[in-house]
Write an enzyme that holds these catalytic residues in place. Structure first.
Site, PDB file in Angstrom:
ATOM      1  N   HIS A   1     -63.768 -25.470 -27.069  1.00  0.00           N
ATOM      2  CA  HIS A   1     -62.934 -24.775 -26.092  1.00  0.00           C
ATOM      3  C   HIS A   1     -61.495 -24.776 -26.589  1.00  0.00           C
ATOM      4  CE1 HIS A   1     -61.764 -23.268 -22.080  1.00  0.00           C
ATOM      5  NE2 HIS A   1     -60.663 -23.966 -22.295  1.00  0.00           N
ATOM      6  N   CYS A   2     -60.914 -23.593 -26.739  1.00  0.00           N
ATOM      7  CA  CYS A   2     -59.542 -23.447 -27.224  1.00  0.00           C
ATOM      8  C   CYS A   2     -58.617 -23.322 -26.017  1.00  0.00           C
ATOM      9  CB  CYS A   2     -59.417 -22.218 -28.134  1.00  0.00           C
ATOM     10  SG  CYS A   2     -57.739 -21.907 -28.708  1.00  0.00           S
ATOM     11  N   PHE A   3     -57.727 -24.290 -25.858  1.00  0.00           N
ATOM     12  CA  PHE A   3     -56.815 -24.262 -24.717  1.00  0.00           C
ATOM     13  C   PHE A   3     -55.701 -23.246 -24.900  1.00  0.00           C
ATOM     14  CE2 PHE A   3     -58.770 -28.449 -24.278  1.00  0.00           C
ATOM     15  CZ  PHE A   3     -59.059 -28.465 -22.926  1.00  0.00           C
TER      16      PHE A   3
ATOM     17  N   GLY B   1     -57.361 -20.313 -23.681  1.00  0.00           N
ATOM     18  CA  GLY B   1     -57.970 -20.511 -22.379  1.00  0.00           C
ATOM     19  C   GLY B   1     -59.401 -20.038 -22.325  1.00  0.00           C
TER      20      GLY B   1
END
Length: 263
Positions: free
Chosen positions: A110-112, A115
């Protein structure tokens, strides 16, 4: 969980702010300083070449950034409940993301900063986003070094000149020898350098996993993958027309994952 959801909002805003600041500095500081050269040719001036190159890098970085967000991995939980499409899960490549609250196919991480989850649909755009973000930051750093060198008459011929620039500039800033705008550019130099190196390292790591046919989730869980030729693994993500996707931000360039999604 609340902290992760908050980070999922703050990180994209941070990235967009850095992009806006970089664009403003390029447009109002770096480009005007290059146009002041009277000996430059009108057709191939440094300002024109610099602007065209920066526009190419930033357009690809932001274009792939938008595509990473738009082409979210399919929610296999919803697909499992649909009668028209049955997805056999769970499998070693699927994972339930607590932040997105969905099960994704070939989940990587998951890439913050986007998002969004990175999976089979947006892996190629994510790798290109990291690549062009790294190039845009490092190129902005080089342009900023040239600007600071001209404004403050500093020579960067010595290898340690860049490392000693920040502490020297801080002392000169408090003594009034360095303006606030110049100090801000110097701080941005180190930020561009850090982001550029981080994105370059992450891009290389992601390419290595793609060549092996693995995802970060599989490596973290210790899942063994079937050995395949590295060319086939690379083509599965980047497609046969990889050069077109490398030059222009676009989603479907004939990759195997895109074909499977269309069926």
């Amino acid at each position: 969980m609340l902290a992760l959801r908050l980070l999922n909002v703050v990180a994209p805003a941070y990235f967009l702010c850095i992009s806006l600041v970089t664009f403003v500095l390029q447009l109002f500081l770096f480009l005007p300083s290059m146009r002041e050269d009277p000996a430059a040719a009108r057709l191939f001036s440094p300002a024109l070449l610099h602007g065209a190159l920066f526009l190419f890098l930033s357009a690809n970085a932001l274009g792939n950034y938008v595509l990473v967000i738009q082409n979210s991995p399919d929610d296999l939980g919803a697909c499992q409940g649909a009668s028209t499409r049955k997805v056999p899960w769970p499998s070693p490549s699927t994972h339930f993301c607590r932040v997105c609250a969905r099960v994704t196919l070939r989940h990587d991480h998951h890439c913050f900063f986007t998002g969004n989850c990175i999976g089979s649909r947006n892996m190629r755009n994510f790798v290109l986003f990291c690549l062009y973000t790294s190039l845009a930051c490092l190129y902005s750093m080089v342009a900023g070094v040239a600007y600071i060198s001209a404004v403050l008459s500093i020579s960067f011929a010595h290898p340690l000149a860049f490392l000693t620039l920040l502490p020297t500039s801080i002392s000169q800033f408090f003594s009034g020898a360095v303006l606030g705008s110049e100090m801000f550019v110097i701080l941005m130099l180190y930020l561009w350098f850090a982001i550029g190196l981080a994105c370059a390292g992450f891009c290389c790591h992601q390419l290595l996993l793609i060549l092996r046919g693995q995802t970060r989730h599989q490596v973290r869980k210790g899942v063994a993958v079937r050995a395949r030729p590295w060319r086939k693994n690379l083509q599965e993500v980047f497609g046969k027309r990889w050069l077109l996707g490398l030059l222009v931000p676009m989603f479907n360039v004939g990759s195997e994952s895109s074909k499977q999604q269309d069926k």
